[in-house]
Design a protein around this motif. Structure first.
Motif, PDB file in Angstrom:
ATOM      1  N   ILE A  20       0.866  -1.167   0.000  1.00  0.00           N
ATOM      2  CA  ILE A  20       0.000   0.000   0.000  1.00  0.00           C
ATOM      3  C   ILE A  20       0.909   1.225   0.000  1.00  0.00           C
ATOM      4  O   ILE A  20       1.635   1.471   0.961  1.00  0.00           O
ATOM      5  CB  ILE A  20      -0.938   0.019   1.230  1.00  0.00           C
ATOM      6  N   ILE A  21       0.882   1.959  -1.101  1.00  0.00           N
ATOM      7  CA  ILE A  21       1.721   3.141  -1.282  1.00  0.00           C
ATOM      8  C   ILE A  21       0.794   4.320  -1.543  1.00  0.00           C
ATOM      9  O   ILE A  21       0.069   4.331  -2.541  1.00  0.00           O
ATOM     10  CB  ILE A  21       2.693   2.988  -2.477  1.00  0.00           C
ATOM     11  N   ARG A  22       0.819   5.300  -0.647  1.00  0.00           N
ATOM     12  CA  ARG A  22      -0.044   6.476  -0.774  1.00  0.00           C
ATOM     13  C   ARG A  22      -1.501   6.099  -1.025  1.00  0.00           C
ATOM     14  O   ARG A  22      -2.197   6.700  -1.837  1.00  0.00           O
ATOM     15  CB  ARG A  22       0.461   7.406  -1.867  1.00  0.00           C
ATOM     16  N   GLY A  23      -1.930   5.048  -0.340  1.00  0.00           N
ATOM     17  CA  GLY A  23      -3.319   4.613  -0.447  1.00  0.00           C
ATOM     18  C   GLY A  23      -3.632   3.756  -1.657  1.00  0.00           C
ATOM     19  O   GLY A  23      -4.764   3.339  -1.848  1.00  0.00           O
ATOM     20  N   ILE A  47      13.061  -2.841  -5.205  1.00  0.00           N
ATOM     21  CA  ILE A  47      12.051  -1.839  -4.889  1.00  0.00           C
ATOM     22  C   ILE A  47      12.319  -1.375  -3.462  1.00  0.00           C
ATOM     23  O   ILE A  47      12.303  -2.187  -2.542  1.00  0.00           O
ATOM     24  CB  ILE A  47      10.631  -2.429  -4.991  1.00  0.00           C
ATOM     25  N   VAL A  48      12.581  -0.084  -3.290  1.00  0.00           N
ATOM     26  CA  VAL A  48      12.880   0.468  -1.974  1.00  0.00           C
ATOM     27  C   VAL A  48      11.772   1.446  -1.602  1.00  0.00           C
ATOM     28  O   VAL A  48      11.463   2.364  -2.367  1.00  0.00           O
ATOM     29  CB  VAL A  48      14.252   1.184  -1.963  1.00  0.00           C
ATOM     30  N   ILE A  49      11.179   1.235  -0.428  1.00  0.00           N
ATOM     31  CA  ILE A  49      10.095   2.093   0.037  1.00  0.00           C
ATOM     32  C   ILE A  49      10.543   2.819   1.288  1.00  0.00           C
ATOM     33  O   ILE A  49      11.020   2.199   2.239  1.00  0.00           O
ATOM     34  CB  ILE A  49       8.821   1.275   0.341  1.00  0.00           C
ATOM     35  N   ASP A  50      10.411   4.129   1.268  1.00  0.00           N
ATOM     36  CA  ASP A  50      10.756   4.977   2.410  1.00  0.00           C
ATOM     37  C   ASP A  50       9.557   5.826   2.768  1.00  0.00           C
ATOM     38  O   ASP A  50       8.641   6.001   1.955  1.00  0.00           O
ATOM     39  CB  ASP A  50      11.936   5.898   2.070  1.00  0.00           C
ATOM     40  N   ARG A  51       9.570   6.377   3.946  1.00  0.00           N
ATOM     41  CA  ARG A  51       8.522   7.315   4.347  1.00  0.00           C
ATOM     42  C   ARG A  51       9.207   8.626   4.712  1.00  0.00           C
ATOM     43  O   ARG A  51      10.069   8.672   5.576  1.00  0.00           O
ATOM     44  CB  ARG A  51       7.728   6.778   5.528  1.00  0.00           C
ATOM     45  N   LYS A  52       8.819   9.694   4.015  1.00  0.00           N
ATOM     46  CA  LYS A  52       9.321  11.041   4.299  1.00  0.00           C
ATOM     47  C   LYS A  52       8.160  11.828   4.860  1.00  0.00           C
ATOM     48  O   LYS A  52       7.227  12.151   4.136  1.00  0.00           O
ATOM     49  CB  LYS A  52       9.851  11.720   3.031  1.00  0.00           C
ATOM     50  N   GLY A  53       8.173  12.089   6.162  1.00  0.00           N
ATOM     51  CA  GLY A  53       7.038  12.730   6.805  1.00  0.00           C
ATOM     52  C   GLY A  53       5.863  11.776   6.761  1.00  0.00           C
ATOM     53  O   GLY A  53       5.945  10.656   7.230  1.00  0.00           O
ATOM     54  N   THR A  59      11.361   3.946  -4.723  1.00  0.00           N
ATOM     55  CA  THR A  59      12.475   4.034  -5.655  1.00  0.00           C
ATOM     56  C   THR A  59      12.717   2.637  -6.199  1.00  0.00           C
ATOM     57  O   THR A  59      12.807   1.677  -5.436  1.00  0.00           O
ATOM     58  CB  THR A  59      13.758   4.538  -4.963  1.00  0.00           C
ATOM     59  N   VAL A  60      12.792   2.530  -7.508  1.00  0.00           N
ATOM     60  CA  VAL A  60      13.107   1.254  -8.134  1.00  0.00           C
ATOM     61  C   VAL A  60      14.542   1.360  -8.646  1.00  0.00           C
ATOM     62  O   VAL A  60      14.848   2.183  -9.502  1.00  0.00           O
ATOM     63  CB  VAL A  60      12.130   0.928  -9.285  1.00  0.00           C
ATOM     64  N   LEU A  61      15.404   0.528  -8.065  1.00  0.00           N
ATOM     65  CA  LEU A  61      16.797   0.466  -8.497  1.00  0.00           C
ATOM     66  C   LEU A  61      16.884  -0.593  -9.584  1.00  0.00           C
ATOM     67  O   LEU A  61      16.473  -1.738  -9.374  1.00  0.00           O
ATOM     68  CB  LEU A  61      17.704   0.088  -7.326  1.00  0.00           C
ATOM     69  N   ARG A 115      13.110  -8.795  -3.202  1.00  0.00           N
ATOM     70  CA  ARG A 115      13.318  -7.629  -4.057  1.00  0.00           C
ATOM     71  C   ARG A 115      12.722  -6.364  -3.471  1.00  0.00           C
ATOM     72  O   ARG A 115      12.933  -5.289  -3.990  1.00  0.00           O
ATOM     73  CB  ARG A 115      12.721  -7.875  -5.434  1.00  0.00           C
ATOM     74  N   VAL A 116      11.948  -6.482  -2.405  1.00  0.00           N
ATOM     75  CA  VAL A 116      11.299  -5.327  -1.785  1.00  0.00           C
ATOM     76  C   VAL A 116      12.001  -5.015  -0.468  1.00  0.00           C
ATOM     77  O   VAL A 116      12.118  -5.874   0.398  1.00  0.00           O
ATOM     78  CB  VAL A 116       9.806  -5.594  -1.528  1.00  0.00           C
ATOM     79  N   VAL A 117      12.456  -3.766  -0.337  1.00  0.00           N
ATOM     80  CA  VAL A 117      13.064  -3.302   0.906  1.00  0.00           C
ATOM     81  C   VAL A 117      12.163  -2.183   1.423  1.00  0.00           C
ATOM     82  O   VAL A 117      12.093  -1.111   0.832  1.00  0.00           O
ATOM     83  CB  VAL A 117      14.499  -2.783   0.677  1.00  0.00           C
ATOM     84  N   ASP A 118      11.457  -2.453   2.510  1.00  0.00           N
ATOM     85  CA  ASP A 118      10.492  -1.500   3.059  1.00  0.00           C
ATOM     86  C   ASP A 118      11.056  -0.890   4.342  1.00  0.00           C
ATOM     87  O   ASP A 118      11.175  -1.565   5.352  1.00  0.00           O
ATOM     88  CB  ASP A 118       9.168  -2.213   3.324  1.00  0.00           C
ATOM     89  N   HIS A 119      11.438   0.391   4.274  1.00  0.00           N
ATOM     90  CA  HIS A 119      12.016   1.090   5.421  1.00  0.00           C
ATOM     91  C   HIS A 119      10.974   1.807   6.258  1.00  0.00           C
ATOM     92  O   HIS A 119      11.319   2.454   7.223  1.00  0.00           O
ATOM     93  CB  HIS A 119      13.058   2.129   4.945  1.00  0.00           C
ATOM     94  N   ARG A 120       9.702   1.698   5.882  1.00  0.00           N
ATOM     95  CA  ARG A 120       8.653   2.385   6.636  1.00  0.00           C
ATOM     96  C   ARG A 120       8.469   1.706   7.986  1.00  0.00           C
ATOM     97  O   ARG A 120       8.639   0.502   8.122  1.00  0.00           O
ATOM     98  CB  ARG A 120       7.319   2.348   5.881  1.00  0.00           C
ATOM     99  N   LYS A 121       8.071   2.495   8.942  1.00  0.00           N
ATOM    100  CA  LYS A 121       7.733   1.955  10.254  1.00  0.00           C
ATOM    101  C   LYS A 121       6.230   2.047  10.397  1.00  0.00           C
ATOM    102  O   LYS A 121       5.694   3.078  10.788  1.00  0.00           O
ATOM    103  CB  LYS A 121       8.445   2.721  11.353  1.00  0.00           C
ATOM    104  N   LEU A 122       5.559   0.974   9.990  1.00  0.00           N
ATOM    105  CA  LEU A 122       4.087   0.979   9.978  1.00  0.00           C
ATOM    106  C   LEU A 122       3.536   0.471  11.284  1.00  0.00           C
ATOM    107  O   LEU A 122       4.028  -0.346  11.934  1.00  0.00           O
ATOM    108  CB  LEU A 122       3.569   0.121   8.819  1.00  0.00           C
TER     109      LEU A 122
END
Length: 122
Positions: A20-23, A47-53, A59-61, A115-122
């Motif tokens: 779930i990315i931006r809903g 696939i790298v997922i970060d949360r800024k604010g 970001t897809v590398l 392949r998915v790196v999720d850095h969000r703290k959900l």
């Protein structure tokens, strides 16, 4: 119905792998499929997922296939990255950043989960 008014597409890949990315529901399998379509080969990617604010950022590398990325001369790398970014963003309904990395910069992985790196703290 998607946020942009387009009809929902049937699930692409396993629904338990959905991000779930931006809903929006984003399938790693859909990203993989689009990358293969765009370049006509199987690139190594992450696939790298970060949360800024409060906002998620994706970001897809994409690893260069050889000395020239995806068989193109270096002067075409920017165009290639922009083409991939636009296609992914359009088809996924979410803004995606794309970065080209050098050959063998990404460790080879077995399976989509790695392949998915999720850095969000959900």
């Amino acid at each position: 119905m998607r946020a942009d008014g387009a009809p929902d597409e049937p699930p692409y890949g396993r629904t338990d792998e959905m991000l779930i990315i931006r809903g929006m529901k984003v399938s790693p399998a859909k990203i993989e499929s689009l990358l293969f379509e765009i370049e006509g080969q199987e690139p190594n990617y992450r696939i790298v997922i970060d949360r800024k604010g409060a906002m998620d950022e994706v970001t897809v590398l994409v690893e260069a296939a050889g000395e020239a990325s995806f068989g193109l001369e270096r002067r075409h790398v920017g165009t290639t990255v922009e083409t991939i970014r636009k296609r992914l963003s359009h088809d996924l309904g979410v803004t995606v950043d794309v970065k080209l990395v050098g050959k063998n910069a990404l460790e080879p992985v077995d399976g989509k989960a790695m392949r998915v790196v999720d850095h969000r703290k959900l």
